[in-house]
Structures are given as structure tokens and as C-alpha cells.
Scaffold this motif. Structure first.
Motif, PDB file in Angstrom:
ATOM      1  N   CYS A  27     -19.442  13.684   0.634  1.00 22.77           N
ATOM      2  CA  CYS A  27     -19.584  12.265   0.999  1.00 22.77           C
ATOM      3  C   CYS A  27     -21.036  11.873   1.254  1.00 22.77           C
ATOM      4  O   CYS A  27     -21.289  10.781   1.772  1.00 22.77           O
ATOM      5  N   LYS A  28     -21.970  12.728   0.919  1.00 21.89           N
ATOM      6  CA  LYS A  28     -23.356  12.490   1.337  1.00 21.89           C
ATOM      7  C   LYS A  28     -23.927  11.157   0.847  1.00 21.89           C
ATOM      8  O   LYS A  28     -24.827  10.617   1.461  1.00 21.89           O
ATOM      9  N   GLU A  29     -23.376  10.615  -0.227  1.00 21.72           N
ATOM     10  CA  GLU A  29     -23.854   9.315  -0.705  1.00 21.72           C
ATOM     11  C   GLU A  29     -23.344   8.173   0.168  1.00 21.72           C
ATOM     12  O   GLU A  29     -23.916   7.089   0.174  1.00 21.72           O
ATOM     13  N   ASP A  30     -22.270   8.424   0.922  1.00 22.36           N
ATOM     14  CA  ASP A  30     -21.664   7.378   1.738  1.00 22.36           C
ATOM     15  C   ASP A  30     -21.893   7.547   3.238  1.00 22.36           C
ATOM     16  O   ASP A  30     -21.623   6.634   4.010  1.00 22.36           O
ATOM     17  N   ILE A  31     -22.345   8.717   3.642  1.00 28.15           N
ATOM     18  CA  ILE A  31     -22.607   8.965   5.061  1.00 28.15           C
ATOM     19  C   ILE A  31     -24.071   9.384   5.208  1.00 28.15           C
ATOM     20  O   ILE A  31     -24.462  10.446   4.718  1.00 28.15           O
ATOM     21  N   PRO A  32     -24.880   8.547   5.870  1.00 22.03           N
ATOM     22  CA  PRO A  32     -26.282   8.923   6.071  1.00 22.03           C
ATOM     23  C   PRO A  32     -26.386  10.263   6.804  1.00 22.03           C
ATOM     24  O   PRO A  32     -25.551  10.597   7.647  1.00 22.03           O
ATOM     25  N   GLU A  33     -27.418  11.033   6.485  1.00 20.45           N
ATOM     26  CA  GLU A  33     -27.547  12.389   7.018  1.00 20.45           C
ATOM     27  C   GLU A  33     -27.537  12.436   8.545  1.00 20.45           C
ATOM     28  O   GLU A  33     -26.878  13.291   9.143  1.00 20.45           O
ATOM     29  N   GLU A  34     -28.238  11.503   9.194  1.00 19.34           N
ATOM     30  CA  GLU A  34     -28.281  11.538  10.664  1.00 19.34           C
ATOM     31  C   GLU A  34     -26.892  11.300  11.271  1.00 19.34           C
ATOM     32  O   GLU A  34     -26.535  11.883  12.282  1.00 19.34           O
ATOM     33  N   GLN A  35     -26.081  10.468  10.611  1.00 23.97           N
ATOM     34  CA  GLN A  35     -24.715  10.247  11.095  1.00 23.97           C
ATOM     35  C   GLN A  35     -23.821  11.426  10.741  1.00 23.97           C
ATOM     36  O   GLN A  35     -22.946  11.809  11.508  1.00 23.97           O
ATOM     37  N   SER A  36     -24.040  12.011   9.589  1.00 19.73           N
ATOM     38  CA  SER A  36     -23.269  13.171   9.167  1.00 19.73           C
ATOM     39  C   SER A  36     -23.464  14.331  10.151  1.00 19.73           C
ATOM     40  O   SER A  36     -22.519  15.039  10.487  1.00 19.73           O
ATOM     41  N   ASN A  37     -24.688  14.491  10.642  1.00 20.26           N
ATOM     42  CA  ASN A  37     -24.977  15.562  11.604  1.00 20.26           C
ATOM     43  C   ASN A  37     -24.232  15.359  12.919  1.00 20.26           C
ATOM     44  O   ASN A  37     -23.974  16.317  13.645  1.00 20.26           O
ATOM     45  N   ASN A  38     -23.916  14.107  13.260  1.00 14.62           N
ATOM     46  CA  ASN A  38     -23.204  13.805  14.507  1.00 14.62           C
ATOM     47  C   ASN A  38     -21.699  14.011  14.385  1.00 14.62           C
ATOM     48  O   ASN A  38     -20.995  14.001  15.392  1.00 14.62           O
ATOM     49  N   ILE A  39     -21.196  14.161  13.157  1.00 12.48           N
ATOM     50  CA  ILE A  39     -19.758  14.364  12.938  1.00 12.48           C
ATOM     51  C   ILE A  39     -19.479  15.860  13.052  1.00 12.48           C
ATOM     52  O   ILE A  39     -19.938  16.642  12.227  1.00 12.48           O
ATOM     53  N   THR A  40     -18.727  16.236  14.099  1.00 15.75           N
ATOM     54  CA  THR A  40     -18.505  17.656  14.351  1.00 15.75           C
ATOM     55  C   THR A  40     -17.042  18.073  14.233  1.00 15.75           C
ATOM     56  O   THR A  40     -16.719  19.239  14.408  1.00 15.75           O
ATOM     57  N   SER A  41     -16.168  17.114  13.943  1.00 20.25           N
ATOM     58  CA  SER A  41     -14.748  17.463  13.782  1.00 20.25           C
ATOM     59  C   SER A  41     -14.156  16.606  12.666  1.00 20.25           C
ATOM     60  O   SER A  41     -14.699  15.552  12.322  1.00 20.25           O
ATOM     61  N   SER A  42     -13.044  17.076  12.134  1.00 17.52           N
ATOM     62  CA  SER A  42     -12.395  16.311  11.061  1.00 17.52           C
ATOM     63  C   SER A  42     -11.890  14.966  11.578  1.00 17.52           C
ATOM     64  O   SER A  42     -11.915  13.970  10.858  1.00 17.52           O
ATOM     65  N   LYS A  43     -11.490  14.908  12.841  1.00 14.08           N
ATOM     66  CA  LYS A  43     -11.035  13.628  13.419  1.00 14.08           C
ATOM     67  C   LYS A  43     -12.184  12.623  13.465  1.00 14.08           C
ATOM     68  O   LYS A  43     -12.004  11.448  13.177  1.00 14.08           O
ATOM     69  N   GLU A  44     -13.376  13.102  13.816  1.00 12.11           N
ATOM     70  CA  GLU A  44     -14.554  12.223  13.808  1.00 12.11           C
ATOM     71  C   GLU A  44     -14.876  11.770  12.386  1.00 12.11           C
ATOM     72  O   GLU A  44     -15.293  10.630  12.166  1.00 12.11           O
ATOM     73  N   TRP A  45     -14.687  12.679  11.420  1.00 11.59           N
ATOM     74  CA  TRP A  45     -14.944  12.342  10.020  1.00 11.59           C
ATOM     75  C   TRP A  45     -13.991  11.246   9.558  1.00 11.59           C
ATOM     76  O   TRP A  45     -14.416  10.255   8.962  1.00 11.59           O
TER      77      TRP A  45
END
Length: 130
Positions: A27-45
Motif C-alpha cells: 500500500c506504499k503508494e496510498d499510505i505515506p511512510e511516516e503514517q505507515s510507520n505509526n501503524i503497528t497492528s492490522s486493526k490500525e491498518w
């Protein structure tokens, strides 16, 4: 709505931390890297995808595509079962709409549909041993 929550819960239970990294990468094209780093669980994703209109109880095409390209047929199968049983979207309807939603799916059109009797190649029986 209960079925949708149950689906996401079921999917979450089957996504390991390693899987999550792979899904976020897909999903890297749809989730900016800094926000992606903050997602730590599938529920958060899932929550992030919902907030950004990539996922809803009647719109699962995005995660279907992500599970497909991430080679997670088990998760994809669960989503398809939900779509056909809960949303009552038939496979034929879904194939037509999926092909217009996901450009890369066009190449799978002939694989997805079942061949007609005329298209099935009949093989001759093997030769008998003498």
C-alpha cells in the motif's frame, strides 16, 4: 455491520506482524511512510484504510487487490466469501466490476471465467501397452 466487524476481526487474527509489513509495503503508494510507520497492528491498518476511503463494509475491492498482490489467497478467500454471502454480490457481477476497478485484473479475465464445452481440449486416451 456485525458481519463486517467479524470479517475484519477474523482477518486481523490471521495477519502476523511480518504479514502486516508486507501489506503496508503493498500500500506504499496510498499510505505515506511516516503514517505507515505509526501503524503497528492490522486493526490500525484497517482503521487507516477506512478513514481514507479505501475500505468500507460494501467496498472491499482495495483489500482484495492488496491480498492478491501480497499472495494471501487465504485472506482473499475470506473477503470473497463475505462479499458473496453477506453483500449478495454474485461472482459474475463481481468479475465484471473488478475488471473495471483494477486494471491489472484485465489479464486474468480468461482465467477467471469458466471455459465453455467448445473451449475445453479433449485429450485422447493414452496408448495401450503391447
Amino acid at each position: 455491520m456485525a458481519e463486517y466487524s467479524s470479517l475484519l476481526s477474523d482477518l486481523s487474527e490471521n495477519i502476523t506482524n511480518e504479514d502486516l509489513e508486507q501489506l503496508k509495503s503493498a500500500c506504499k503508494e496510498d499510505i505515506p511512510e511516516e503514517q505507515s510507520n505509526n501503524i503497528t497492528s492490522s486493526k490500525e491498518w484497517f482503521s487507516y484504510l477506512e478513514k481514507n476511503d479505501k475500505l468500507a463494509q460494501d467496498n472491499l475491492s482495495y483489500i482484495e487487490h492488496i491480498f492478491e498482490i501480497s499472495r494471501r489467497p487465504d485472506l482473499l478467500t475470506r473477503v470473497i466469501e463475505y462479499r458473496t454471502t453477506v453483500l449478495k454480490i454474485s461472482e459474475d457481477d463481481e468479475i465484471d466490476t473488478k475488471l473495471t476497478r483494477i486494471p491489472s485484473a484485465k489479464k486474468y479475465k480468461d482465467i477467471i471465467r469458466q471455459p465453455s464445452e467448445d473451449e475445453i481440449i479433449k485429450l485422447a486416451p493414452p496408448p495401450k501397452k503391447v
